[in-house]
Design a protein around this motif. Structure first.
Motif, PDB file in Angstrom:
ATOM      1  N   LEU A  11       0.829  -1.203   0.000  1.00 20.57           N
ATOM      2  CA  LEU A  11       0.000   0.000   0.000  1.00 20.57           C
ATOM      3  C   LEU A  11       0.865   1.257   0.000  1.00 20.57           C
ATOM      4  N   LEU A  12       1.898   1.269   0.825  1.00 18.18           N
ATOM      5  CA  LEU A  12       2.799   2.417   0.880  1.00 18.18           C
ATOM      6  C   LEU A  12       3.567   2.594  -0.430  1.00 18.18           C
ATOM      7  N   ALA A  13       3.985   1.497  -1.011  1.00 24.79           N
ATOM      8  CA  ALA A  13       4.742   1.571  -2.260  1.00 24.79           C
ATOM      9  C   ALA A  13       3.868   2.059  -3.413  1.00 24.79           C
ATOM     10  N   GLU A  14       2.611   1.686  -3.410  1.00 24.11           N
ATOM     11  CA  GLU A  14       1.714   2.054  -4.510  1.00 24.11           C
ATOM     12  C   GLU A  14       1.275   3.508  -4.447  1.00 24.11           C
ATOM     13  N   ASP A  15       0.875   3.961  -3.272  1.00 22.60           N
ATOM     14  CA  ASP A  15       0.350   5.329  -3.163  1.00 22.60           C
ATOM     15  C   ASP A  15       0.420   5.790  -1.718  1.00 22.60           C
ATOM     16  N   LEU A  16       1.558   6.305  -1.348  1.00 24.25           N
ATOM     17  CA  LEU A  16       1.794   6.727   0.034  1.00 24.25           C
ATOM     18  C   LEU A  16       0.796   7.781   0.487  1.00 24.25           C
ATOM     19  N   GLY A  17       0.570   8.778  -0.323  1.00 25.00           N
ATOM     20  CA  GLY A  17      -0.330   9.866   0.063  1.00 25.00           C
ATOM     21  C   GLY A  17      -1.741   9.389   0.331  1.00 25.00           C
ATOM     22  N   ALA A  18      -2.267   8.575  -0.552  1.00 26.21           N
ATOM     23  CA  ALA A  18      -3.636   8.075  -0.377  1.00 26.21           C
ATOM     24  C   ALA A  18      -3.731   7.136   0.819  1.00 26.21           C
ATOM     25  N   ALA A  19      -2.707   6.343   1.042  1.00 25.34           N
ATOM     26  CA  ALA A  19      -2.721   5.408   2.173  1.00 25.34           C
ATOM     27  C   ALA A  19      -2.843   6.160   3.489  1.00 25.34           C
ATOM     28  N   ILE A  20      -2.204   7.311   3.571  1.00 19.95           N
ATOM     29  CA  ILE A  20      -2.232   8.098   4.799  1.00 19.95           C
ATOM     30  C   ILE A  20      -3.500   8.932   4.895  1.00 19.95           C
ATOM     31  N   THR A  21      -3.839   9.645   3.837  1.00 20.12           N
ATOM     32  CA  THR A  21      -4.983  10.566   3.905  1.00 20.12           C
ATOM     33  C   THR A  21      -6.330   9.859   3.989  1.00 20.12           C
ATOM     34  N   THR A  22      -6.443   8.670   3.428  1.00 19.18           N
ATOM     35  CA  THR A  22      -7.724   7.963   3.485  1.00 19.18           C
ATOM     36  C   THR A  22      -7.872   7.112   4.746  1.00 19.18           C
ATOM     37  N   GLY A  23      -6.798   6.990   5.514  1.00 14.29           N
ATOM     38  CA  GLY A  23      -6.861   6.212   6.747  1.00 14.29           C
ATOM     39  C   GLY A  23      -6.667   4.722   6.552  1.00 14.29           C
ATOM     40  N   GLU A  24      -6.347   4.297   5.338  1.00 14.35           N
ATOM     41  CA  GLU A  24      -6.169   2.861   5.089  1.00 14.35           C
ATOM     42  C   GLU A  24      -5.026   2.289   5.914  1.00 14.35           C
TER      43      GLU A  24
END
Length: 58
Positions: A32-45
């Protein structure tokens, strides 16, 4: 991983399930971090994944 877990006869079935769950969650978090760090953090995933790790270890 499953072969190593099956050979660990000293672990209870519940511990084996938890071990596989934690390994899967950590692998998933890295992906998840490798694919899209920003989205992983901002969406709470990422937070939800670590909450699952905490629950599996409890």
């Amino acid at each position: 991983m499953s072969c190593a877990v099956q050979d660990a006869r000293w672990l209870t079935p519940d511990q084996k399930i938890r071990l596989v769950a934690v390994a899967s969650l950590i692998t998933g978090a890295a992906w998840l971090l490798a694919e899209d760090l920003g989205a992983a953090i901002t969406t709470g995933e990422l937070s939800r994944m670590w909450a699952l790790v905490d629950h599996a270890l409890a």
